[in-house]
Every structure is written in structure tokens, then in C-alpha cells.
Design a protein around this motif. Sequence first.
Motif, PDB file in Angstrom:
ATOM      1  N   PRO A 286       0.815  -1.233   0.000  1.00 47.52           N
ATOM      2  CA  PRO A 286       0.000   0.000   0.000  1.00 47.52           C
ATOM      3  C   PRO A 286       0.840   1.271   0.000  1.00 47.52           C
ATOM      4  O   PRO A 286       0.455   2.277  -0.596  1.00 47.52           O
ATOM      5  N   PHE A 287       2.020   1.246   0.667  1.00 46.09           N
ATOM      6  CA  PHE A 287       2.858   2.439   0.726  1.00 46.09           C
ATOM      7  C   PHE A 287       3.605   2.670  -0.585  1.00 46.09           C
ATOM      8  O   PHE A 287       4.101   3.763  -0.842  1.00 46.09           O
ATOM      9  N   ALA A 288       3.700   1.632  -1.423  1.00 44.40           N
ATOM     10  CA  ALA A 288       4.305   1.792  -2.747  1.00 44.40           C
ATOM     11  C   ALA A 288       3.297   2.320  -3.761  1.00 44.40           C
ATOM     12  O   ALA A 288       3.691   2.787  -4.830  1.00 44.40           O
ATOM     13  N   ASP A 289       2.021   2.227  -3.418  1.00 50.32           N
ATOM     14  CA  ASP A 289       0.960   2.771  -4.266  1.00 50.32           C
ATOM     15  C   ASP A 289       0.834   4.257  -3.949  1.00 50.32           C
ATOM     16  O   ASP A 289       0.350   4.641  -2.883  1.00 50.32           O
ATOM     17  N   LEU A 290       1.281   5.127  -4.866  1.00 49.08           N
ATOM     18  CA  LEU A 290       1.372   6.566  -4.579  1.00 49.08           C
ATOM     19  C   LEU A 290       0.035   7.157  -4.170  1.00 49.08           C
ATOM     20  O   LEU A 290      -0.040   7.931  -3.201  1.00 49.08           O
ATOM     21  N   ASN A 291      -1.033   6.812  -4.865  1.00 46.57           N
ATOM     22  CA  ASN A 291      -2.331   7.397  -4.555  1.00 46.57           C
ATOM     23  C   ASN A 291      -2.824   6.951  -3.180  1.00 46.57           C
ATOM     24  O   ASN A 291      -3.321   7.754  -2.387  1.00 46.57           O
ATOM     25  N   PHE A 292      -2.656   5.649  -2.886  1.00 46.87           N
ATOM     26  CA  PHE A 292      -3.100   5.162  -1.583  1.00 46.87           C
ATOM     27  C   PHE A 292      -2.209   5.710  -0.473  1.00 46.87           C
ATOM     28  O   PHE A 292      -2.664   5.963   0.643  1.00 46.87           O
ATOM     29  N   LYS A 293      -0.933   5.929  -0.789  1.00 48.49           N
ATOM     30  CA  LYS A 293      -0.022   6.536   0.185  1.00 48.49           C
ATOM     31  C   LYS A 293      -0.483   7.953   0.531  1.00 48.49           C
ATOM     32  O   LYS A 293      -0.460   8.357   1.702  1.00 48.49           O
ATOM     33  N   ASN A 294      -0.901   8.713  -0.479  1.00 45.87           N
ATOM     34  CA  ASN A 294      -1.424  10.051  -0.227  1.00 45.87           C
ATOM     35  C   ASN A 294      -2.678  10.002   0.647  1.00 45.87           C
ATOM     36  O   ASN A 294      -2.890  10.866   1.506  1.00 45.87           O
ATOM     37  N   LEU A 295      -3.506   8.985   0.413  1.00 44.83           N
ATOM     38  CA  LEU A 295      -4.704   8.813   1.241  1.00 44.83           C
ATOM     39  C   LEU A 295      -4.310   8.533   2.688  1.00 44.83           C
ATOM     40  O   LEU A 295      -4.905   9.083   3.622  1.00 44.83           O
ATOM     41  N   ILE A 296      -3.302   7.692   2.882  1.00 49.25           N
ATOM     42  CA  ILE A 296      -2.843   7.362   4.235  1.00 49.25           C
ATOM     43  C   ILE A 296      -2.326   8.613   4.958  1.00 49.25           C
ATOM     44  O   ILE A 296      -2.611   8.826   6.141  1.00 49.25           O
TER      45      ILE A 296
END
Length: 529
Positions: free
Chosen positions: A243-253
Motif C-alpha cells: 500500500p505504501f508503494a501505491d502513490l495514490n493510496f499513500k497520499n490517502l494514508i
Amino acid sequence: MTGFVSIKRGRRRRTIFEAKKSLTAEEVEHGLKLVIRDGLATQAMVTLTGGIFLVAFALQLGASNTVIGLLAAIPPLAELLQIPAIYIVDRIRIRRLVVVAASLAARLCWIPIILIPFFLSPGQGVIALIASIALYASFSAISHCGWNSWMRDLIPQDRLGAFFSHRLTLSTALALVVSLVAGFFIDSWEIAFPDLAAYGYSVLFLLGLIAGLVGITFLARTPEPRMVVEEGEDGLLAAIKKPFADLNFKNLIIFLGSWNFAVNLASPFFTVYMLQRIGLDISLVVALSVLSQVMNIIFYRSWGRVSDRYSNKSVLAVSGPLFMLAIFAWLFVTLPNVYILTYPLLVLIHILMGISLAGVSLASGNIGLKLAPKGQATSYLAASTFANSVAAGVAPILGGLFVDFFAERELIWTLIWKDPVRELVFVTLDLQQWEFFFLFAFLLGLYSLHRLAAVQEEGEAKEQEVVDELIAGVRRDMRNFSPAGGLRDMVKFPFSSIRNYRKKSRQKPPEEETAEEGEGTEPLDPRRP
């Protein structure tokens, strides 16, 4: 089919807690109905055992501000156990079994809390309360990990907003009634038994435990689609990293983490502020909470429509600033003591919090469910929960530790008018103790909303479009309260609403619901307690 325990009945072989490769439309609808029933039972438990009543019980035992902050921090910090819980869920692969077993263990942890006034001194009671809440929250975190993944596969994606707003509406309506009755009960108990006030909370907690056990029976009967496990996974560490490698989901986090830190820096002390600083009776505090819940009910349906028509990010872009405005208004409730605008401001604040929290609660949970790839929901949602838990857990602990430091500090902002005859001094801002945290929460909340802009979600709309759609939806809903149709709908709520929801969900897609007046589905809380 996979299952936990096999049972033979004649020629038929079935399994307890079985997970099916696929569910029929009828099984999905039956499952959604059971999820709603569980939501109602769980909400009754949370209302009776948490929030205002848990804080008031701790104060009865002589808990300090640090202890209040710790009690608020334990549940989010315990959610960190969702990380190792991923391994449990992936190994067992029967989420219903994990959820039911962990929920049962969690809710039984309320038995020691119920017995505190009968067997322990106040000092011992505070220690037992902290320990029991820690165990309750830990088992609950394991349950949440399986429940989030389970709901991600059970609920049709195009109905997430409508379904969860429906569930939240019904749950909030129940919480409204339960909290009013419970608040009246506590005030009456303290009048009748002033020396045994803590025993009244034991009665509430016992009723909450019973409601929670009833909810487990609904969970045990809810069908589960078989888990989709991604092939080629390298283990738990790789699942957490993805999930932290997924840029969009990282921004959500990042957004959700900063938001939760801001909110939890202030919100745990709202009840303490009203009980101790302003000196309100608990029944009045509950009444203000009920006002906020009424606004929740009115706006859940409209927020659900907006999230399905546009996006969850669009909902957060409007409801988030509104919630921050409500926190900012807390700075002016006392100047520095109760004054003519104190009570009107408290009413306005709870109205704003009710409207905004309906959107924030719905969208912040749904956006994670929506952006998590199918087959990876467990690890993605656990990663989001990790960041949220650290932020939400650290914030109230810091608040509890520093509240006494700020108790000896004061920031006053005054305006002075002088003329040849007299001098007028206007106190425009007076910050003491908790008000400092309200200000910090407001500033951090503005930063988190800035981080929201980096999150990408399909269907994003401009804030003005969302506001227009929200107002139009509320106007349609409020027409239900006309003398004829409105009274009829009030009489049949909520039981008929549950029945009608099943019919409508099979007949109309969510887009068509926005065109109806007084009709449509409503949502539920994806972040179940």
C-alpha cells in the motif's frame, strides 16, 4: 467450499462458518440485512459503554486528565494489531470465524469493568478500567481486520455509499434514543443514590454487553464470499509494504493520518470540557450529543447520494472544513467563563459537528474500501489503519500529558476602545487549558485538508457542485416531514426502512435514487466499533 467444522446430516455435508466461492443475489441481500442488524446491536453497545458514559465513569473513579487521554488513545493504538492480524486472516481464510471469535472475546472484557464498583477501590478501579479497555480494544482490532476485508467482498461496490449511509442512519437513530434514556437514567440514579453513582454506570455497561452479544449472533449468520488471495505474495512484510508503494493510496494514508491526529487531539476532551469547565449536567451533555446525532440522521442520506454520484473525496472536501469550523468555534465558548453566547454556541457547534461528521464518517471509511484493490483489501486497509491508529493514539496521550502544563498558561486577545469619556475593553479570545488543544487541532486539520488534494478518486467534483447537490437532497428529504407523508414515514421508521431498502436496492441503481423525493437507501459505518 471451505469451512471450519464439518457436520454430516443424512446425505448432506455442510460446514460451520463456511465461505462460498460466490454468493447469490438473495444471499447477498440476506447478508446485508444481517450486517444492518449487527450494526444496530453494536451501536447500542457502543452508546452505552463508550463516549460520554465511559468518560463520566472514569471521572467518578477519580481519573486524571492523563488517564482520560490514555483511555481515548488505547482503542486507536490497539488497531495496530491489525498488522499481525493480517497473518491470522490470511492463514485461516474464514473471516467470519475470526470476526465472531475475536468480537466475543472483546465484549466479554466488559465483565471486569461492570464489577469495578462492587469489588475495587477507586484507585484500583482506574487500573482495572485501563487494563480491561486495553484487552477489549486489542481483540476488537483483530475483529476489525477480518470485518473490513469481509465487507469489501460482500457489499457491491456501486452501493457502498448508499448502504453505509443507510446503516449509519439507522444506527444513529437508535443511538439517539438509547443515549437520551441512559442520560436520564444516570441523572435519576445520582439523585436517588448520590453515594453510589458509579453503580449506575455498571447497569449501563451490563445492558451494553448484552446488546453486543446479540450483535455477535447476527455476525455468525452473515454469509461470507471466499477470500480472493493474490498469487505470488511474498509474505506479511510484502503485503504491508505494497500500500505504501501505491502513490495514490499513500497520499490517502497521509491525509487520514494527519486528520485523525488533529481530531483526536481535541475531541476526547469535549466531554470533560463541558462537565468540568462549563459545569453541565450529564443529561444536558447527552442532549447536545443527541442534537448532533439528529443532524447526522438528516444528512447521512444526502452525503450518501453525493458520494455515489461524485466521489468520497468530494464529500470530504466539503464536510472536512465544516468540521474544522466547529472545532474552531470551541475557542469562543467561554471568554473566559460562561457568558450570554455560551449555550447558543454549544448548540451551533453540535449542529455543525453533526452535519459534518455524517459526511466525514461515511467518506473516510468508504474511500479506503474503494481505493483498495480487490484481493488486497486486507493489507491495504490494515496499512491505512496503522497510520490512523498511530496518529489517533498519540494525539490524546499528548493532550493528557500537556493539559496540566497549559492549565497554568493563558493567552488573551483583547480590543480596547478609548474616547475622552471612557475606555471599553472587549475580550475577543481567551485560551486556557483545553482551548489550546482546540486551536492546535484546527490548524492541523487545515493541513490535513491540504493533503487531501493529492488524493485521486474517480468522479471528483467541485465543492460548489457538492454543496448544491447536498442542499437539494436535504430539501427533498425534509419534504418527507410534511403532515401526510412525513408522519407516515416517521411511524414506519426504522423497521419498514430496512424492508423497503431490500426492495429498492434490487430495483434501482444508486444513480436513480438521486432523482427521487423522500426515497432511496441510506448508509452504514464501515469503521465498526
